[in-house]
Design a protein around this motif. Sequence first.
Motif, PDB file in Angstrom:
ATOM      1  N   ALA A   2       0.833  -1.197   0.000  1.00 22.39           N
ATOM      2  CA  ALA A   2       0.000   0.000   0.000  1.00 22.39           C
ATOM      3  C   ALA A   2       0.867   1.246   0.000  1.00 22.39           C
ATOM      4  N   SER A   3       0.368   2.299  -0.673  1.00 23.96           N
ATOM      5  CA  SER A   3       1.111   3.548  -0.731  1.00 23.96           C
ATOM      6  C   SER A   3       0.989   4.297   0.594  1.00 23.96           C
ATOM      7  N   LEU A   4       1.864   5.301   0.774  1.00 29.01           N
ATOM      8  CA  LEU A   4       1.831   6.090   2.007  1.00 29.01           C
ATOM      9  C   LEU A   4       0.505   6.819   2.152  1.00 29.01           C
ATOM     10  N   LYS A   5      -0.024   7.300   1.021  1.00 30.82           N
ATOM     11  CA  LYS A   5      -1.279   8.042   1.076  1.00 30.82           C
ATOM     12  C   LYS A   5      -2.437   7.141   1.510  1.00 30.82           C
ATOM     13  N   SER A   6      -2.491   5.934   0.948  1.00 32.82           N
ATOM     14  CA  SER A   6      -3.568   5.014   1.315  1.00 32.82           C
ATOM     15  C   SER A   6      -3.442   4.561   2.770  1.00 32.82           C
ATOM     16  N   LEU A   7      -2.216   4.367   3.238  1.00 31.13           N
ATOM     17  CA  LEU A   7      -2.009   3.996   4.638  1.00 31.13           C
ATOM     18  C   LEU A   7      -2.461   5.119   5.573  1.00 31.13           C
ATOM     19  N   LYS A   8      -2.126   6.361   5.187  1.00 31.08           N
ATOM     20  CA  LYS A   8      -2.525   7.500   6.010  1.00 31.08           C
ATOM     21  C   LYS A   8      -4.049   7.625   6.065  1.00 31.08           C
ATOM     22  N   MET A   9      -4.709   7.396   4.922  1.00 29.68           N
ATOM     23  CA  MET A   9      -6.172   7.452   4.889  1.00 29.68           C
ATOM     24  C   MET A   9      -6.781   6.328   5.735  1.00 29.68           C
ATOM     25  N   GLN A 276       7.683   2.436   5.738  1.00 30.19           N
ATOM     26  CA  GLN A 276       7.650   2.786   4.316  1.00 30.19           C
ATOM     27  C   GLN A 276       8.123   4.228   4.087  1.00 30.19           C
ATOM     28  N   ARG A 277       7.753   5.116   4.991  1.00 26.41           N
ATOM     29  CA  ARG A 277       8.186   6.515   4.872  1.00 26.41           C
ATOM     30  C   ARG A 277       9.703   6.608   5.004  1.00 26.41           C
ATOM     31  N   GLN A 278      10.251   5.862   5.952  1.00 28.61           N
ATOM     32  CA  GLN A 278      11.701   5.874   6.138  1.00 28.61           C
ATOM     33  C   GLN A 278      12.412   5.262   4.936  1.00 28.61           C
ATOM     34  N   ALA A 279      11.807   4.191   4.372  1.00 31.38           N
ATOM     35  CA  ALA A 279      12.400   3.553   3.191  1.00 31.38           C
ATOM     36  C   ALA A 279      12.376   4.507   2.001  1.00 31.38           C
ATOM     37  N   ALA A 280      11.286   5.276   1.874  1.00 35.22           N
ATOM     38  CA  ALA A 280      11.200   6.243   0.769  1.00 35.22           C
ATOM     39  C   ALA A 280      12.230   7.351   0.931  1.00 35.22           C
ATOM     40  N   ILE A 281      12.424   7.823   2.153  1.00 36.69           N
ATOM     41  CA  ILE A 281      13.427   8.866   2.409  1.00 36.69           C
ATOM     42  C   ILE A 281      14.830   8.356   2.110  1.00 36.69           C
ATOM     43  N   THR A 282      15.099   7.118   2.554  1.00 34.86           N
ATOM     44  CA  THR A 282      16.418   6.518   2.310  1.00 34.86           C
ATOM     45  C   THR A 282      16.686   6.373   0.820  1.00 34.86           C
ATOM     46  N   THR A 283      15.640   5.945   0.083  1.00 37.42           N
ATOM     47  CA  THR A 283      15.798   5.784  -1.376  1.00 37.42           C
ATOM     48  C   THR A 283      16.101   7.116  -2.041  1.00 37.42           C
ATOM     49  N   GLU A 284      15.417   8.174  -1.612  1.00 33.39           N
ATOM     50  CA  GLU A 284      15.663   9.493  -2.193  1.00 33.39           C
ATOM     51  C   GLU A 284      17.078   9.975  -1.887  1.00 33.39           C
ATOM     52  N   LEU A 285      17.542   9.711  -0.644  1.00 34.49           N
ATOM     53  CA  LEU A 285      18.920  10.114  -0.288  1.00 34.49           C
ATOM     54  C   LEU A 285      19.951   9.382  -1.115  1.00 34.49           C
ATOM     55  N   VAL A 286      19.698   8.093  -1.332  1.00 29.64           N
ATOM     56  CA  VAL A 286      20.635   7.291  -2.141  1.00 29.64           C
ATOM     57  C   VAL A 286      20.690   7.819  -3.562  1.00 29.64           C
ATOM     58  N   GLU A 287      19.516   8.183  -4.103  1.00 29.35           N
ATOM     59  CA  GLU A 287      19.475   8.706  -5.478  1.00 29.35           C
ATOM     60  C   GLU A 287      20.209  10.041  -5.574  1.00 29.35           C
ATOM     61  N   ILE A 288      20.045  10.899  -4.546  1.00 33.53           N
ATOM     62  CA  ILE A 288      20.732  12.186  -4.545  1.00 33.53           C
ATOM     63  C   ILE A 288      22.251  12.009  -4.484  1.00 33.53           C
ATOM     64  N   ILE A 289      22.678  11.119  -3.576  1.00 32.69           N
ATOM     65  CA  ILE A 289      24.126  10.878  -3.433  1.00 32.69           C
ATOM     66  C   ILE A 289      24.716  10.271  -4.703  1.00 32.69           C
ATOM     67  N   SER A 290      23.981   9.310  -5.281  1.00 36.97           N
ATOM     68  CA  SER A 290      24.463   8.675  -6.520  1.00 36.97           C
ATOM     69  C   SER A 290      24.559   9.692  -7.645  1.00 36.97           C
ATOM     70  N   GLY A 291      23.608  10.613  -7.736  1.00 36.36           N
ATOM     71  CA  GLY A 291      23.631  11.651  -8.775  1.00 36.36           C
ATOM     72  C   GLY A 291      24.785  12.605  -8.583  1.00 36.36           C
ATOM     73  N   ALA A 292      25.080  12.950  -7.289  1.00 34.07           N
ATOM     74  CA  ALA A 292      26.189  13.861  -7.010  1.00 34.07           C
ATOM     75  C   ALA A 292      27.518  13.218  -7.373  1.00 34.07           C
ATOM     76  N   GLU A 293      27.669  11.916  -7.088  1.00 29.62           N
ATOM     77  CA  GLU A 293      28.903  11.226  -7.418  1.00 29.62           C
ATOM     78  C   GLU A 293      29.101  11.106  -8.927  1.00 29.62           C
ATOM     79  N   ALA A 294      27.969  10.962  -9.638  1.00 30.29           N
ATOM     80  CA  ALA A 294      28.088  10.867 -11.103  1.00 30.29           C
ATOM     81  C   ALA A 294      28.554  12.161 -11.728  1.00 30.29           C
ATOM     82  N   LEU A 295      28.212  13.275 -11.107  1.00 28.96           N
ATOM     83  CA  LEU A 295      28.681  14.558 -11.606  1.00 28.96           C
ATOM     84  C   LEU A 295      30.169  14.758 -11.329  1.00 28.96           C
TER      85      LEU A 295
END
Length: 295
Positions: A2-9, A276-295
């Motif tokens: 389930a998505s975060l929005k559906s869980l919150k509802m 799930q919220r923590q997993a989503a935050i972690t995924t976003e941080l990983v994507e940001i760090i990976s993008g910075a390293e690629a630059l």
Amino acid sequence: MASLKSLKMRIGSVKSTQKITKAMKMVAAAKLRRAQANAEAGRPYATRLAAVVASLASRVSVGPHSPKLIAGTGSDQTHLIVLATGDRGLAGAFNTNIVRAARRKAEQLEAAGKTVLFYIVGRKGRPVIQRFYPSAIIAQHDTSAMKAPGYTDAQAIAEDISQRYFAGQFDVAHLAYANFRSTLLQEPTVDQIIPVVPAVNPANDKNAAPAAATEYEPDEEAILAALLPRNVAIQVYRALLENQAGFYGSQMTAMDNATRNAGDMIKKLAIIYNRQRQAAITTELVEIISGAEAL
């Protein structure tokens, strides 16, 4: 997943349900106090009147001129079960247990070759009886508009049952209701109310204490003729009072359990939501760090 929005509802929906069940529990608890007091106040009178009538019935000789409510019809082939239940649900197994006790009695009577009829008091007993005994319901007394059981209501029910008895529609009547014991215990009971069951004659009971010498004015039969119709009404009135107290006690318990279950569900959903919220935050941080390293 389930998505975060559906869980919150869903968490919000369960919280709303919890508020409703908590409010219903508080209302049932407030109404239970008065209903329990009424049931306990009426119980001694009904019990004593039944004992007096049974004692008087054991002293008279049944004959052609005896009241029909004690003499009977001369047969016990057709039995009427007066099934008294509540008009509302959300009270656990309160109504179900009364109906189950009535059905058990009906099965015993049918196994003995008897004909069983039903007189329904309240709405919750009819659907089940109609499913198993579709042609056995002879009448239903609607109590949905009755805020609190009154003696006039019980008297109307008793008079209707008595008139059907005098008309020969049945030979024996039983009353099925829930005896209130506590908020956690309502004991389904089936008592015979027509004709009156005489008490055991002390002369025939070796273990009984010697009976006191009692004189009646006028005589026993005249007293019985006056007391028997009132006894039927009083026993119905007691059943209504006991049922009301039992209903609120069962509803309070059911709503308390529902409130607790809602709280447990909220905790479980909150844990899933936070993970799930923590997993989503972690995924976003990983994507940001990976993008910075690629630059």
